[in-house]
Design a protein around this motif. Sequence first.
Motif, PDB file in Angstrom:
ATOM      1  N   THR A   5      -1.951   7.830 -11.611  1.00 30.84           N
ATOM      2  CA  THR A   5      -0.651   7.523 -11.033  1.00 30.84           C
ATOM      3  C   THR A   5      -0.841   6.750  -9.728  1.00 30.84           C
ATOM      4  O   THR A   5      -1.612   7.157  -8.864  1.00 30.84           O
ATOM      5  N   THR A   7       1.420   3.598  -7.054  1.00 32.35           N
ATOM      6  CA  THR A   7       2.711   2.993  -6.718  1.00 32.35           C
ATOM      7  C   THR A   7       2.649   1.498  -6.988  1.00 32.35           C
ATOM      8  O   THR A   7       1.720   0.822  -6.558  1.00 32.35           O
ATOM      9  N   THR A   9       5.031  -2.008  -6.669  1.00 30.99           N
ATOM     10  CA  THR A   9       6.217  -2.556  -6.020  1.00 30.99           C
ATOM     11  C   THR A   9       6.613  -3.866  -6.689  1.00 30.99           C
ATOM     12  O   THR A   9       5.779  -4.556  -7.272  1.00 30.99           O
ATOM     13  N   ALA A  14      10.247   0.232  -5.666  1.00 38.18           N
ATOM     14  CA  ALA A  14       8.911   0.788  -5.874  1.00 38.18           C
ATOM     15  C   ALA A  14       8.962   1.854  -6.961  1.00 38.18           C
ATOM     16  O   ALA A  14       9.948   2.591  -7.084  1.00 38.18           O
ATOM     17  N   ASP A  15       7.902   1.920  -7.747  1.00 37.44           N
ATOM     18  CA  ASP A  15       7.741   2.964  -8.767  1.00 37.44           C
ATOM     19  C   ASP A  15       6.500   3.762  -8.375  1.00 37.44           C
ATOM     20  O   ASP A  15       5.376   3.307  -8.553  1.00 37.44           O
ATOM     21  N   SER A  16       6.718   4.944  -7.810  1.00 36.70           N
ATOM     22  CA  SER A  16       5.600   5.780  -7.361  1.00 36.70           C
ATOM     23  C   SER A  16       4.979   6.585  -8.498  1.00 36.70           C
ATOM     24  O   SER A  16       4.026   7.323  -8.279  1.00 36.70           O
ATOM     25  N   ASP A  17       5.501   6.429  -9.697  1.00 41.54           N
ATOM     26  CA  ASP A  17       4.953   7.104 -10.879  1.00 41.54           C
ATOM     27  C   ASP A  17       4.363   6.113 -11.872  1.00 41.54           C
ATOM     28  O   ASP A  17       4.256   6.404 -13.066  1.00 41.54           O
TER      29      ASP A  17
END
Length: 108
Positions: A5, A7, A9, A14-17
């Motif tokens: 997993t 991050t 951007t 942002a998708d931290s997963d």
Amino acid sequence: MSRYTITVTGNHRADSDAIIGYDPPLRTFFLQAFPDESGDDLALWLGTSDREYETLHALHAAALAQGFDFTPLPDDVAARLAADVAAEADRPPHDGPLPALPRHLQTK
């Protein structure tokens, strides 16, 4: 197949997963990020073809070309990805009918 997993951007979000990993049968790094509301579709999915991204640099360049970024990659993730690739270096290529099928379909 490894999956870590991170991050990612892009497009002012942002998708931290997000998931980055190495797929030994395809011999490629992959990146998945930004699922839609149903969770079934992804705005970013790189590394689905045989030997598509043999280096993290190539994967990063492809992500940047689509307006996404995943750097800086956490040191522990970068080290584990390098170890994943090294662990596969001594294995023979995944040959035979099943691994050959995606390569065959890509040539059509």
